[in-house]
Design a protein around this motif. Structure first.
Motif, PDB file in Angstrom:
ATOM      1  N   ARG A   8       0.745  -1.220   0.301  1.00  0.00           N
ATOM      2  CA  ARG A   8       0.297   0.294  -0.115  1.00  0.00           C
ATOM      3  C   ARG A   8       0.955   1.701   0.395  1.00  0.00           C
ATOM      4  N   ILE A   9       0.465   2.045  -1.200  1.00  0.00           N
ATOM      5  CA  ILE A   9       1.373   3.165  -1.193  1.00  0.00           C
ATOM      6  C   ILE A   9       0.452   4.194  -1.090  1.00  0.00           C
ATOM      7  N   ALA A  10       0.473   5.554  -0.314  1.00  0.00           N
ATOM      8  CA  ALA A  10       0.613   6.960   0.008  1.00  0.00           C
ATOM      9  C   ALA A  10       1.174   7.456  -1.250  1.00  0.00           C
ATOM     10  N   ILE A  11       0.294   9.062  -1.601  1.00  0.00           N
ATOM     11  CA  ILE A  11       0.967   9.618  -2.985  1.00  0.00           C
ATOM     12  C   ILE A  11       0.166  10.904  -1.693  1.00  0.00           C
ATOM     13  N   CYS A  12       1.213  12.102  -1.661  1.00  0.00           N
ATOM     14  CA  CYS A  12       0.654  13.217  -0.916  1.00  0.00           C
ATOM     15  C   CYS A  12       2.103  14.119  -1.569  1.00  0.00           C
ATOM     16  N   GLY A  13       1.974  15.108  -1.637  1.00  0.00           N
ATOM     17  CA  GLY A  13       2.925  15.991  -1.892  1.00  0.00           C
ATOM     18  C   GLY A  13       2.594  18.321  -1.756  1.00  0.00           C
ATOM     19  N   MET A  14       3.606  19.008  -1.524  1.00  0.00           N
ATOM     20  CA  MET A  14       2.727  20.143  -1.336  1.00  0.00           C
ATOM     21  C   MET A  14       4.697  20.843  -2.682  1.00  0.00           C
ATOM     22  N   THR A  32      -3.519  24.188  -6.897  1.00  0.00           N
ATOM     23  CA  THR A  32      -4.273  23.654  -7.461  1.00  0.00           C
ATOM     24  C   THR A  32      -4.523  21.758  -6.163  1.00  0.00           C
ATOM     25  N   LEU A  33      -5.179  22.010  -5.865  1.00  0.00           N
ATOM     26  CA  LEU A  33      -5.157  20.366  -4.445  1.00  0.00           C
ATOM     27  C   LEU A  33      -5.689  19.142  -4.998  1.00  0.00           C
ATOM     28  N   LEU A  34      -5.834  18.379  -4.636  1.00  0.00           N
ATOM     29  CA  LEU A  34      -6.024  16.892  -5.971  1.00  0.00           C
ATOM     30  C   LEU A  34      -6.028  16.016  -4.242  1.00  0.00           C
ATOM     31  N   ARG A  35      -6.870  15.572  -4.904  1.00  0.00           N
ATOM     32  CA  ARG A  35      -7.092  14.616  -3.671  1.00  0.00           C
ATOM     33  C   ARG A  35      -7.620  12.700  -4.333  1.00  0.00           C
ATOM     34  N   GLY A  36      -7.531  11.758  -3.459  1.00  0.00           N
ATOM     35  CA  GLY A  36      -8.392  10.481  -3.895  1.00  0.00           C
ATOM     36  C   GLY A  36      -7.571   9.989  -5.549  1.00  0.00           C
ATOM     37  N   GLU A  38      -8.261  11.352  -8.218  1.00  0.00           N
ATOM     38  CA  GLU A  38      -8.248  12.219  -9.010  1.00  0.00           C
ATOM     39  C   GLU A  38      -6.724  12.721  -8.891  1.00  0.00           C
ATOM     40  N   LEU A  39      -5.801  12.408  -8.156  1.00  0.00           N
ATOM     41  CA  LEU A  39      -4.597  13.166  -7.781  1.00  0.00           C
ATOM     42  C   LEU A  39      -4.192  11.622  -8.260  1.00  0.00           C
ATOM     43  N   VAL A  40      -4.583  10.036  -8.009  1.00  0.00           N
ATOM     44  CA  VAL A  40      -3.539   8.735  -8.824  1.00  0.00           C
ATOM     45  C   VAL A  40      -2.941   9.258 -10.150  1.00  0.00           C
ATOM     46  N   ARG A  41      -4.257   9.708 -10.772  1.00  0.00           N
ATOM     47  CA  ARG A  41      -4.401   9.935 -11.973  1.00  0.00           C
ATOM     48  C   ARG A  41      -3.948  10.354 -12.856  1.00  0.00           C
ATOM     49  N   ARG A  42      -3.074  11.424 -12.211  1.00  0.00           N
ATOM     50  CA  ARG A  42      -3.007  12.945 -12.790  1.00  0.00           C
ATOM     51  C   ARG A  42      -1.296  12.386 -13.110  1.00  0.00           C
ATOM     52  N   TYR A  43      -0.441  10.813 -12.760  1.00  0.00           N
ATOM     53  CA  TYR A  43       0.635  10.432 -13.121  1.00  0.00           C
ATOM     54  C   TYR A  43       0.454   9.362 -13.615  1.00  0.00           C
ATOM     55  N   VAL A  61      -3.720  10.951  -0.891  1.00  0.00           N
ATOM     56  CA  VAL A  61      -3.917  11.386  -0.365  1.00  0.00           C
ATOM     57  C   VAL A  61      -4.089  12.630  -0.613  1.00  0.00           C
ATOM     58  N   LEU A  62      -3.335  13.617  -0.359  1.00  0.00           N
ATOM     59  CA  LEU A  62      -3.162  15.188  -1.201  1.00  0.00           C
ATOM     60  C   LEU A  62      -2.005  15.381  -1.560  1.00  0.00           C
ATOM     61  N   ARG A  63      -2.217  16.306  -2.829  1.00  0.00           N
ATOM     62  CA  ARG A  63      -0.642  17.153  -3.303  1.00  0.00           C
ATOM     63  C   ARG A  63      -1.991  18.230  -3.988  1.00  0.00           C
ATOM     64  N   ALA A  64      -0.679  19.519  -3.327  1.00  0.00           N
ATOM     65  CA  ALA A  64      -0.781  20.230  -3.328  1.00  0.00           C
ATOM     66  C   ALA A  64      -0.069  21.404  -4.480  1.00  0.00           C
TER      67      ALA A  64
END
Length: 499
Positions: A8-14, A32-36, A38-43, A61-64
């Protein structure tokens, strides 16, 4: 036979690049805040069907993320950090965390804020969870940040054509260290060899298109391919922040301490030895020098980089110093049908002025004061007197975008800061950069599409929050000595620290 459960790998950052020499502040509106999902699909490497997607359970998790700008208010950073930590705690445990950072964020009241974020993440997920950090090569890697991250890597190209590739490498390396080998045991945490290199140069002198950066970065994949090495990375650092950590750095990661130490020191030595060889990525000069060359040249379009207020390096974007001179330039005073030369200026943000011009509408003759609402240090607001040629009210970045014809000069006025990096940025508002004599863009080195568009170009050394003349900015907090601010009476210590 039972299958091994996926990690299990969490994705987060700022991520933001922050100039401390700009009065601009990057508040909540900048991010721009991406979560869940939507954040995974950023990559792209985590899209459905991508091989890496199937190797782990990825939890967004959350990337700003924000366009480069000024320093971030503390409450904005602390709000993002709190949400990241809260979600990590609530949805854990995790085997790994993929931290998508920039590395040059400045937060008011903090020093080395990325190290703070990674350390706080570590405190929540625990010592057994592996942290993999992806960064821009213009980030700053302090010893504290390098120690807090288990794996870390950065881009190898400037301009950053390999940004997604670098993030994929960070994610793939993390999965590899969490995946059991033939003995059924995951490789786990590697060793890291970190070297701080006391050199701080602007990105416009360290483009990987040219030597010596081209040759230095060509060595990075060679090092990565060595037995006992997992990853190698060289950071240029970020020159427009005034913090002790701002300088170049090298990190080589792997399982063979001797090899990673040796190679980190070799890369650091090569960077240090080349310090006097770094030069601007294009012919550079003052405003007067650059405009004179552009007007005398037959190359069309001739692009001029208004580098001191580059919003994609952290400039406020509304410095009017260059535009004021263009408005007084005799060559652009008359329209082309009356014998004048043509130019485009991209761009000037001013929400109030853009709204007034949009209300007047295409075809209207307007007189509006604009610019220098945020950074009026180099020059105050300018008065634009001309005809409105185009109005767009729904630009996803700039909001309201208007084109005002002032003689042969077309000024792009925007509601919000907007970089102009592609031909479509111009053609979507009725402008033809290929058919224009001189195109002035607030940028440093040209992004790939502009680079291909330009028949010739020069770097204008203009004032602003990302002034290329570092010595006149007034750094006070660097960990001295550092080149080019100081003379070195003896060689610096370039020995690798194993972390």
């Amino acid at each position: 036979m039972t299958s091994t459960p996926r990690p299990r790998i969490a994705i987060c950052g700022m991520a933001i690049e922050s100039s401390t020499f700009s009065p601009h502040r990057s508040g909540w509106e900048a991010f721009t805040l991406l979560r869940g999902n939507e954040l995974v699909r950023r990559y792209p490497f985590l899209w459905d069907g991508a091989p890496l997607r199937r190797t782990a359970e990825w939890v967004g998790v959350l990337r700003a993320g924000a366009l480069p700008g000024g320093a971030v208010p503390a409450d904005v950073y602390e709000g993002v950090r709190t949400e990241i930590l809260t979600v990590l705690d609530a949805e854990g445990p995790f085997d790994g965390v993929f931290l998508d950072l920039h590395g040059a964020m400045t937060v008011l009241g903090y020093t080395d804020v990325e190290a703070d974020l990674v350390a706080e993440v570590r405190a929540v997920v625990g010592p057994g969870c592996l942290l993999s950090t992806s960064m821009d090569l213009h980030g700053n890697v302090s010893r504290e940040l390098a120690a807090a991250s288990d794996l870390l890597t950065c881009y190898r190209m400037a301009p950053h054509e390999d940004a997604d590739e670098s993030r994929e490498r960070a994610a793939a390396n993390l999965v590899a260290r969490l995946t059991p080998g033939p003995d059924g045991v995951p490789p786990g945490r590697p060793h890291k060899a970190w070297v701080s290199v006391p050199v701080l140069l602007p990105g416009e002198k360290t483009s990987t298109r040219l030597e010596p950066a081209k040759g230095i970065y060509a060595e990075v994949p060679r090092v990565e391919a060595l037995d006992g090495v997992l990853d190698a990375a060289v950071w240029v650092g970020y020159a427009w922040a005034d913090e002790p950590r701002c300088r170049a750095a090298v990190v080589v990661t792997g399982d063979d301490e001797a090899v990673i130490s040796r190679e980190a020191e070799r890369l650091a030595r090569r960077y240090w030895d080349a310090r006097d060889d770094f030069a601007f990525v294009a012919p550079a000069g003052s405003y007067d020098e650059c405009v004179a060359v552009a007007l005398a040249s037959d190359a069309r379009p001739f692009l001029l980089s208004d580098s001191g207020d580059n919003p994609t390096a952290g400039g406020a974007g509304d410095v009017t110093w260059t535009l004021a001179r263009l408005l007084d330039e005799p060559a652009f005073a008359a329209p082309p049908e009356a014998g004048g030369r043509t130019a485009i200026y991209a761009s000037l943000p001013d929400a109030g002025a853009a709204a007034r011009v949009a209300a007047a509408g295409p075809g209207a003759t307007v007189e509006v004061e604009a610019g220098a609402r945020v950074d009026d240090g180099p020059h105050g607001p300018v008065t634009l007197r001309g005809v409105v040629e185009h109005v767009r009210t729904d630009d996803p970045v700039g909001g309201i975008v208007a084109v005002i014809a002032v003689g042969g000069l077309r000024v792009i006025l925007t509601e919000r800061r907007k970089p102009y990096h592609s031909e479509s940025d111009f053609t979507s508002i009725g402008l033809d950069p290929r058919g224009t004599d001189v195109v002035v863009v607030k940028i440093g080195y040209l992004e790939p599409e502009l680079y291909d568009l330009a028949e010739d170009w020069m770097l204008m050394l203009t004032p602003g929050g990302v002034d290329q003349d570092l010595l006149r900015l007034g750094h006070k907090n660097l960990a001295r000595p550092v080149y080019p601010f100081d003379a070195f009476d003896e060689e610096p210590d370039l020995r690798a620290a194993l972390l």
